[in-house]
Design an enzyme around this catalytic site. Structure first.
Site, PDB file in Angstrom:
ATOM      1  N   TYR A 106       0.801  -1.224   0.000  1.00  0.00           N
ATOM      2  CA  TYR A 106       0.000   0.000   0.000  1.00  0.00           C
ATOM      3  C   TYR A 106       0.838   1.280   0.000  1.00  0.00           C
ATOM      4  O   TYR A 106       0.284   2.362  -0.153  1.00  0.00           O
ATOM      5  CB  TYR A 106      -0.926   0.031   1.223  1.00  0.00           C
ATOM      6  CG  TYR A 106      -1.924  -1.089   1.254  1.00  0.00           C
ATOM      7  CD1 TYR A 106      -2.788  -1.315   0.185  1.00  0.00           C
ATOM      8  CD2 TYR A 106      -2.016  -1.932   2.360  1.00  0.00           C
ATOM      9  CE1 TYR A 106      -3.704  -2.351   0.212  1.00  0.00           C
ATOM     10  CE2 TYR A 106      -2.933  -2.967   2.402  1.00  0.00           C
ATOM     11  CZ  TYR A 106      -3.775  -3.170   1.325  1.00  0.00           C
ATOM     12  OH  TYR A 106      -4.684  -4.194   1.352  1.00  0.00           O
ATOM     13  N   ILE A 107       2.128   1.188   0.217  1.00  0.00           N
ATOM     14  CA  ILE A 107       2.957   2.390   0.312  1.00  0.00           C
ATOM     15  C   ILE A 107       4.030   2.380  -0.781  1.00  0.00           C
ATOM     16  O   ILE A 107       4.384   1.321  -1.309  1.00  0.00           O
ATOM     17  CB  ILE A 107       3.618   2.507   1.703  1.00  0.00           C
ATOM     18  CG1 ILE A 107       4.399   1.239   2.056  1.00  0.00           C
ATOM     19  CG2 ILE A 107       2.580   2.799   2.762  1.00  0.00           C
ATOM     20  CD1 ILE A 107       5.092   1.279   3.405  1.00  0.00           C
TER      21      ILE A 107
END
Length: 646
Positions: A106-107
């Site tokens: 997600y990052i």
């Protein structure tokens, strides 16, 4: 067995060396641990200016790092939160609250441009070795132009050693390196992203300790607001420590609220009748609002663990910076000379029509020889001798380029190259000044709010925990069960204590001991004395011991005070083998000895006063009371009736 032992010893040494050098302790050259170095190497190799999923980066780093993606992900997040090498996008956690980062899918992250300026990746300067599977190569250590070990800091526990290097402000590190290059004195002190207050009076150049405190707003007498955290704490852990202290009665508060997000904001509301000035010292003493951090600047230098000071690290990197800049200039100069050599060859090759001489040649060997012979008259104009590679380069020049060859442009290029070579030669003679100018240039690129000092230097007067702890815990003794302690439910309360008090207790047998305030300790029936074991209390207590020799049956008396002891160790007032008849702490009292009945012995009971005998040292032997065999003893009670002794 000997073979197995030798095998074990050899394998253990190899394991210990691996953990020390390749996992836990940073390298002095670039201040990085292997996993950090491999992350940066991967980002440099795959850098295209765009953000990349952290999960993707972790997968690529695994080609260099043999320990799995979990350790890579954790190291990448920590490195990104240093705000130096990596730009981040997404939730990378919160340094203030302690919240963890989002999952790697997600990052995103990417390399900062300044990384390539600080870290030299030129194979002619930075050594590269095969990876663990020999499919690629990785750097042994980047040629770092800044002392990253001080800027980033590091923690690590290896076999038989550990390191705890505190982070320092990058501007202050650069200024220290500038002063070192100029030969001036400098000092370096830690700086933390969480801010707070710090006392560096015992920092000892990176080998001592610091005292760090939370920064508080105490303008409201009924409320304390914590605005900055001490090093090593999060808002969550600090709140837990305050709540625990309040539960144990150490700090009088009514509530605590944590409003921390991108800034620290913890509100502590006080009880009715309690004011800020009454609570501050207790917060420092019993919670994470104050912490002592011990430092140990241990690094890998020349493939060995070495303990250094901040000053030594700066001195080492000042020399390293000058050395790297010198190598870069020399490499650039050599590249320019090679370029100048080729431009000269091309000019002569075209201008003197040497290419015409190869048209008549029928073999490759004859063509090459023709080129070599063609340059013989112009040997003095060449920078170095012609090589086969040079000839190959000339023969690959297209005919169209030869026909359109611009002599004016060639002269301009040659002039520019010569000017740059002169500039490099001048710079090589003033390397220290060049290094300082490089530091100035890199510092300008780092200017901004994020790089300013966050931790305030101050003098902190450490709070004595014992001094602020109230003596309010009842120490009880239950004669029936024989237990002594603060957790004893029944019995009689002897005195009030704190958890930090030392307690002296004396048994009927004449055995005495000193321990910290016991929660529940068995001391047996008929406890003769129990009191505080500090110097002031012990100086007021005079012990009188009356004992009997089992062989002669003679009685002795000994009066003494306790001046020294070892904790949790049993001592005996009387000499070994003696039988203790009585132990007393009164300065004045009377006692009577009953003698063994014998022929011609008319007096069977004789009275004595304890005050008639002088005080002696704890290790001295007692004084014989009478030269008669003693059958028993009768001691004056603490409250004699009608003034009678017995």
């Amino acid at each position: 067995m000997a073979y197995v032992k030798n095998l074990f010893d050899q394998n253990f040494i190899q394991y210990a060396s691996y953990v020390i050098r390749d996992r836990a302790i940073p390298e002095i050259t670039d201040g990085l641990k292997p996993v950090q170095r491999r992350i940066i190497h991967t980002l440099i190799k795959t850098d295209d200016g765009h953000f990349t999923k952290v999960a993707n980066v972790c997968g690529k780093v695994m080609a260099y790092h043999p320990h799995g993606d979990s350790s890579i992900y954790t190291a990448l997040v920590n490195l990104a939160n240093k705000e130096l090498f990596i730009d981040k996008q997404g939730n990378f956690g919160n340094l203030f609250t302690g919240d963890s980062a989002s999952a790697p899918r997600y990052i995103e992250c990417r390399l900062r441009a300044i990384t390539k300026e600080i870290l030299n990746t030129n194979p002619k300067i930075t050594q590269y070795v095969d990876t663990y599977d020999s499919r690629d190569v990785e750097p042994v250590a980047f040629g770092a132009k800044l002392p990253l070990v001080l800027i980033l800091g590091a923690e690590g526990i290896a076999v038989g050693m550990s390191t705890n290097i505190l982070s320092h402000n990058i501007h202050e590190v650069i200024e220290a390196e500038r002063k070192c290059l100029r030969g001036e004195k400098f000092h370096l002190y830690p700086d933390f992203p969480t801010g707070g207050l710090i006392d560096v009076s015992d920092y000892q150049d990176g080998l001592g300790k610091i005292v760090t405190r939370a920064k508080m707003d105490t303008s409201d007498q009924k409320k304390i607001v914590i605005t900055e955290l001490p090093y090593g704490s999060t808002s969550e852990s600090l709140c837990e420590s305050v709540e625990k202290a309040a539960k144990n009665g150490k700090v009088k508060i009514s509530s605590i609220q944590d409003y921390t997000s991108d800034k620290v904001n913890i509100e502590i509301n006080l009880q009715r009748g309690v004011y800020t000035k009454d609570v501050i010292d207790a917060l420092y003493a019993f919670t994470e609002c104050e912490q002592t951090v011990y430092c140990n600047l241990l690094v890998i230098k020349d493939n060995m663990p070495v303990q250094m000071t901040c000053t030594q690290v700066i001195q080492h990197h000042s020399k390293q910076l000058v050395g790297i800049l010198k190598q870069e200039l020399e490499i650039e100069k050599q590249d320019l000379l090679d370029k100048l050599h080729l431009r000269t060859l091309e000019r002569i090759f075209v201008e003197e029509r040497i290419y015409k001489k190869i048209e008549e040649m029928k073999t490759e060997e004859a063509v090459i020889n023709a080129v070599y012979k063609g340059f013989i008259p112009f040997k003095s104009e060449l920078i170095r001798d012609i090589t086969d590679e040079d000839v190959d380069h000339l023969l690959k020049i297209p005919i169209r380029r030869i026909s359109l060859y611009d002599m004016s442009k060639n002269k301009q290029e040659v002039q520019a190259i010569n000017d740059r070579i002169k500039e490099i030669n001048k710079t090589l003679k003033h390397l220290v000044e060049y290094a300082i100018s490089w530091l100035d240039a890199i510092e300008k690129k780092l200017d901004g709010e994020d790089t300013k000092r966050k931790t305030q230097l101050t003098n902190i007067k450490t709070v004595d925990v014992k001094a602020v702890t109230k003596r309010d815990m009842p120490l009880k003794y239950d004669e029936k069960s024989g237990y002594l302690g603060t957790d004893v439910s029944g019995g009689v309360e002897l005195l009030k204590v704190t958890p930090y008090d030392k307690i002296l207790y004396v048994r009927k047998s004449g055995i005495w001991s000193v321990s910290e305030s016991p929660k529940k300790l068995f001391v047996g029936p008929e406890l003769k004395h129990c009191g505080l074991a500090d110097k002031e209390s012990l100086s007021k207590v005079l012990f009188t011991i009356i004992y009997r020799d089992p062989e002669t049956q003679f009685a002795y008396i000994k009066r003494c005070k306790i001046a020294a002891f070892i904790m949790n160790r049993d001592y005996f007032f009387a000499p070994d083998g003696m039988e203790v008849l009585h132990v007393d702490t009164r300065k004045e009292f009377a006692f009577a000895l009953n003698y063994v009945k014998k022929p011609r012995l008319k007096v069977l009971t004789e009275k004595f006063k304890a005050s008639d005998y002088e005080e002696k040292s704890l290790k001295a032997k007692g004084v014989r009371i009478a030269s008669k065999e003693v059958a028993g003893i009768l001691v004056q009670p603490k409250k004699p009736e009608n003034g009678e002794l017995f």
